[in-house]
Scaffold this active site. Sequence first.
Site, PDB file in Angstrom:
ATOM      1  N   SER A 146       0.862  -1.191   0.000  1.00 46.59           N
ATOM      2  CA  SER A 146       0.000   0.000   0.000  1.00 46.59           C
ATOM      3  C   SER A 146       0.894   1.235   0.000  1.00 46.59           C
ATOM      4  O   SER A 146       2.079   1.151   0.368  1.00 46.59           O
ATOM      5  CB  SER A 146      -0.868  -0.010   1.263  1.00 46.59           C
ATOM      6  OG  SER A 146      -1.463   1.250   1.490  1.00 46.59           O
ATOM      7  N   TYR A 159      -3.049  -0.620  10.500  1.00 43.58           N
ATOM      8  CA  TYR A 159      -2.978  -0.936   9.067  1.00 43.58           C
ATOM      9  C   TYR A 159      -1.633  -0.477   8.482  1.00 43.58           C
ATOM     10  O   TYR A 159      -0.969  -1.235   7.762  1.00 43.58           O
ATOM     11  CB  TYR A 159      -4.143  -0.244   8.352  1.00 43.58           C
ATOM     12  CG  TYR A 159      -4.230  -0.510   6.864  1.00 43.58           C
ATOM     13  CD1 TYR A 159      -4.836  -1.663   6.375  1.00 43.58           C
ATOM     14  CD2 TYR A 159      -3.715   0.394   5.932  1.00 43.58           C
ATOM     15  CE1 TYR A 159      -4.927  -1.896   5.006  1.00 43.58           C
ATOM     16  CE2 TYR A 159      -3.800   0.169   4.566  1.00 43.58           C
ATOM     17  CZ  TYR A 159      -4.413  -0.988   4.113  1.00 43.58           C
ATOM     18  OH  TYR A 159      -4.503  -1.219   2.754  1.00 43.58           O
TER      19      TYR A 159
END
Length: 255
Positions: A146, A159
């Site tokens: 990501s 996250y």
Amino acid sequence: MTQGLFDLKGRRILITGSSRGIGLALARGLGQAGGSIILNGRDPKALGEAARALAAEGIDVTEAGFDVTDPHALDAAVEELESRVGPIEVLVNNAGINRRFPATEVTPETFREVQAVNVEAVFFMAQACARRMLKRGHGKIVNIASVQSELGRATITPYAASKGAVRTMTRSLCAEWAKGGVQVNAIAPGYFATELTKVLVEDEAFTDWLCKRVPAGRWGKVEELVGAAVFLSSAASDFVNGHLLYVDGGMTAVV
Ligand code: NDP
């Protein structure tokens, strides 16, 4: 000849978390490039619907419904799968979750829940597949990282920590497995409209901020990740290893 570099004909590709969103878009794109696709997810209904949709489009597809968060079960799951359909040549570690809370309110359970899918499962799926790929002398693992592998943002610390771990895990596994013919790379998507980001897409203030922050000026479309996935799954990337390929509309390139 150049086109053949990207041909996935005959390659068996397992994509975790591919019943919807990015995983399903990658399954469709890799299938269109000739790959034999193994779809994964927990909800059998969603998995069946996704498999039927791909099959109707002429894609060779197999269902493998299992939860990636039981590390003790993953080796057996891969063993069963390989005996049923044959060797897995490409693993796309895509299943991932997010839980958004101010850092002061994150419970140990929530923190661990995110790591279990986004870190532990990525490692143990890679381990289960690589044990077999290394014996055969070739294979490819594509982890879905990501922009949060690099950048922080308030309310998503568990996250961001997990995606940072995916970045260094990708490099570490490259160090161990490259000589055995296995490439371990990652795709690092920017912000794409899916179920995972639905609350952000629907948040006008967030979308306004994002469109100003991203040079491309918009949310990504899941199909825009397919080119990177085809590259990292194909012979075109045979000497690419330990690499993070950002597909983010330029987000990580600018302040
Ligand atoms: P979605 O929530 O839309 O899809 C997630 C998929 O993973 C579903 O198919 C879900 O099916 C499956 N899944 C979730 N948990 C498990 C589990 N324990 N075992 C097996 N399958 C599971 O997410 P996205 O498509 O948006 O995200 C996919 C990946 O891309 C994630 O790793 C995410 O972090 C990453 N990413 C996404 C970005 C975005 O903007 N959307 C940006 C950067 C990275 P089911 O619930 O039925 O199991």
